[in-house]
Design a protein around this motif. Structure first.
Motif, mmCIF file in Angstrom:
data_model
loop_
_atom_site.group_PDB
_atom_site.id
_atom_site.type_symbol
_atom_site.label_atom_id
_atom_site.label_comp_id
_atom_site.label_asym_id
_atom_site.label_seq_id
_atom_site.Cartn_x
_atom_site.Cartn_y
_atom_site.Cartn_z
ATOM 1 N N ASP A 71 -4.944 35.659 80.740
ATOM 2 C CA ASP A 71 -4.747 36.391 81.990
ATOM 3 C C ASP A 71 -3.523 35.875 82.755
ATOM 4 O OD1 ASP A 71 -6.988 37.770 81.312
ATOM 5 O OD2 ASP A 71 -8.316 36.787 82.770
ATOM 6 N N ALA A 72 -3.270 34.566 82.627
ATOM 7 C CA ALA A 72 -2.109 33.985 83.308
ATOM 8 C C ALA A 72 -0.826 34.562 82.730
ATOM 9 C CB ALA A 72 -2.128 32.464 83.155
ATOM 10 N N LEU A 73 -0.779 34.709 81.420
ATOM 11 C CA LEU A 73 0.400 35.261 80.756
ATOM 12 C C LEU A 73 0.640 36.699 81.225
ATOM 13 C CD1 LEU A 73 2.603 34.583 78.659
ATOM 14 C CD2 LEU A 73 1.134 35.644 76.924
ATOM 15 N N ALA A 74 -0.450 37.474 81.258
ATOM 16 C CA ALA A 74 -0.323 38.863 81.698
ATOM 17 C C ALA A 74 0.167 38.929 83.141
ATOM 18 C CB ALA A 74 -1.679 39.576 81.558
ATOM 19 N N ALA A 75 -0.383 38.057 83.998
ATOM 20 C CA ALA A 75 0.004 38.065 85.411
ATOM 21 C C ALA A 75 1.471 37.652 85.586
ATOM 22 C CB ALA A 75 -0.901 37.128 86.207
ATOM 23 N N ALA A 76 1.912 36.730 84.716
ATOM 24 C CA ALA A 76 3.307 36.285 84.780
ATOM 25 C C ALA A 76 4.234 37.398 84.306
ATOM 26 C CB ALA A 76 3.488 35.032 83.928
ATOM 27 N N GLN A 77 3.876 38.014 83.194
ATOM 28 C CA GLN A 77 4.733 39.062 82.619
ATOM 29 C C GLN A 77 4.816 40.283 83.525
ATOM 30 O OE1 GLN A 77 2.723 39.278 78.854
ATOM 31 N NE2 GLN A 77 4.265 38.027 77.804
#
Lengths: 393, 393
Positions: free
Chosen positions: A267-273
């Protein structure tokens, strides 16, 4: 102790008291064991002769004849091996379960049990050399997956190809020539918390580990409860939302599909992207990746999206825990594991849900607390596991 | 037995063996207790002298000197009292936990503990007269709500005004002049199933009661697990749908708000009034009311709407059970209580959800079965509870 077992339950009782309470006078031991002074004296003498116990000196006077103080032999050495998803963590502890020396190394369980155990045994040799240990009294081993405790083998552990029914206990016992027990990592962490952590005075409690995955250690009457086939505490795949994401286990909406290190990193990756979290986007741009550790940091720095992720996940953990608290009525819930490092924001949300949802009779006196032992819980617990076994005549 | 306790653990072991296994030869008892023939012989002689055990005659020859057979005194009488939401159910059992006489009467717990216990004690007097019992060895009492087991008092039981902390144990013990224990009704049903039901050979199992409410008895190592404050097994208020109906407990979407006798009767009435179920509408027109019993009958007769209600409720029970099976890894799940009378349609749905959702290691060898004892489980369990207590020296 040095690989030798007590002759009878009185000797075992003395050794356990010295393990848990440190040096004690003979008078104190007589009181605690409930045998006559002369009979227990003979048993203690025998333990001293065999090198399992050593005399320290006279006790402080309590009036009358002075009692002498004894302790577990200072040469006693237990080994704890905590096999994690990506690390090997080993420690040598003394007879009072105090850490003497510790080594941690990165590993990859997908390399298979032969290579990983060989790496662990190399670390054991380093520890032996560091501490001048010729022989361990016993070794406890934690693995991150279901274990057949009786056989000492992992059973269908996810993400651990080649480990299914691999003879972990036998492999290590043959190499070390000492008694070895293998258990699920969460169970040994629960034991560690009971021995030296916040659960010290509790007989019935739950230890919830939120790491890469989510699991629960169950302690009933001071013993780890493993269930009929050893899979007790497997709460990561409890369904929290029938319309949730598909989980690696094949079901939908499992707790682990929402929270735990893996889900949080996803989820962190998605939020960053997507840019929904500027902090995480910045971090991603800087180092090329974001993980649950970055979420914890961003949440602590006030990033609203990261705080939301933590709250949402913690709420779902709380939802599952509320059901377990109603069912099991524990005296205490301890929250540990890597993600627990997020700290009080996580704890506050879990507490809110549990205290609101579970019946007052169950939650009235029940604390929910963060572990204070961190990753030492597994090492102390592993040593405690094997010493309990040895000290059961 | 007659109110007298065993002198030591060997006598207690003999009495337990005779309670659970019926008449036994002295040779069999020697084998089972593991004491020398002469020593155990003396203990048995003492039990015979005190009237707790009686000689039956010589055993079948196993070669050599014939062993004599003994049994628990045939005059031994225990009392079981099962206080239900709307019925009082009492039984006198012998020392082998076999029912000698039983009485059931309607009651209303809202009349308060003084009146209800007076009604129960009147029934006891009738049973005394019926069976010629002058004195009970002990009495076990089940009440439909949370109980402080140590104190023998109900604690904040819902729908039981005036029962909170009422001295149930003391009131009955004073009247009967024998040892009395009070427990939650689901716990005593679990004990009954362990003593004489489908759980006989299981040490770790769950007993799920689906009656007016829904509760769970937890057995660990052959003992009822009551939790830190005695509320363990309270699964009726586990949330199964955050958007579900408001429950009497104040939360939303509790299991009991969806299923159990009360919810089923409520939904049956709505289905009858709206005409969605012609069978239930007909029943309502005939007798002026519909209950969960009518739903069971209509479902058995193929009424699609009633079948749907049973399936929907059972699915939610299965959903909660799946989580508990993952967590607790029991050897067996027994489903009992009034609504369990719906039978295999209910069971099939519960099985479907649990076997699909819980991990294979937990469900591999785990049967989910309907109780075969019905409402006798509570009575036998109550007697077993107090006899366990008496036979613990």
């Amino acid at each position: 102790m040095v690989g030798v077992w007590p002759d009878n339950r009185h000797q075992a009782a003395v050794l356990r008291l010295l393990r848990d309470g440190g040096p004690s006078s003979r008078a104190e031991l007589v009181e605690a064991v409930g045998l006559s002074r002369s009979k227990l004296g003979l048993e203690i003498d025998r333990l001293v002769e065999r090198g399992l116990v050593e005399a320290v000196g006279p006790a402080a006077s309590r009036g009358g004849r002075r009692s002498s103080v004894v302790r577990i032999a200072t040469t006693t050495r237990f080994l704890g091996i905590d096999i994690g998803a990506s690390t090997l963590d080993l420690a040598v502890v003394d007879g009072e379960m105090r850490m003497i020396s510790r080594l941690t190394e990165q590993t990859d369980l997908r390399r298979g049990p032969a290579k990983v155990l060989a790496q662990a045994l190399e670390l054991v040799n380093k520890l032996r050399a560091d501490t001048g240990t010729t022989r361990f009294a016993g070794a406890g081993v934690g693995v991150p997956g279901p274990v057949s405790f009786r056989e000492g083998v992992p059973v269908s552990p996810p993400f651990m190809p080649g480990w299914h029914r691999f003879p972990v206990r036998e492999t290590i016992a043959t190499e070390l020539a000492c008694p070895v027990l293998v258990d699920n990592d969460v169970n040994i962490m629960a034991l560690g918390e009971m021995h030296a952590g916040i659960a010290r005075s509790f007989d019935d409690f739950l230890f919830v580990k939120i790491g890469a995955g989510i699991g629960c250690g169950i302690v009933v009457g001071g013993q780890v409860y493993r269930g009929a086939t050893g899979s007790a505490g497997d709460i990561g795949h409890t369904s929290v939302d029938p319309h949730g994401p598909v989980c690696v286990c094949g079901n939908t909406g499992c707790l682990e599909a929402f929270f735990g290190g893996a889900a949080l990193s996803r989820d962190a990756l998605a939020a960053a992207q997507s840019g929904r979290s500027p902090q995480l986007a910045e971090r991603l741009a800087e180092v090329g990746t974001v993980t649950s550790v970055d979420v914890a940091r961003a949440a602590a720095e006030g990033d609203p999206y990261s705080i939301g992720m933590v709250r949402d996940g913690a709420r779902r953990v709380g939802q599952v825990l509320a059901g377990l608290v109603s069912f099991f009525n524990p005296g205490l819930v301890v929250v540990g594991g890597g993600v627990a490092g997020i700290g009080h924001a996580l704890l506050a949300e879990i507490r809110g849900v549990v205290y609101r949802s579970s019946p007052p009779l169950a939650t009235g006196d029940m604390p929910i607390a963060l572990s204070e032992m961190g990753d030492e819980a597994g090492l102390v617990g592993a040593a405690r596991l094997i010493s309990d076994h040895i000290l059961t005549p």
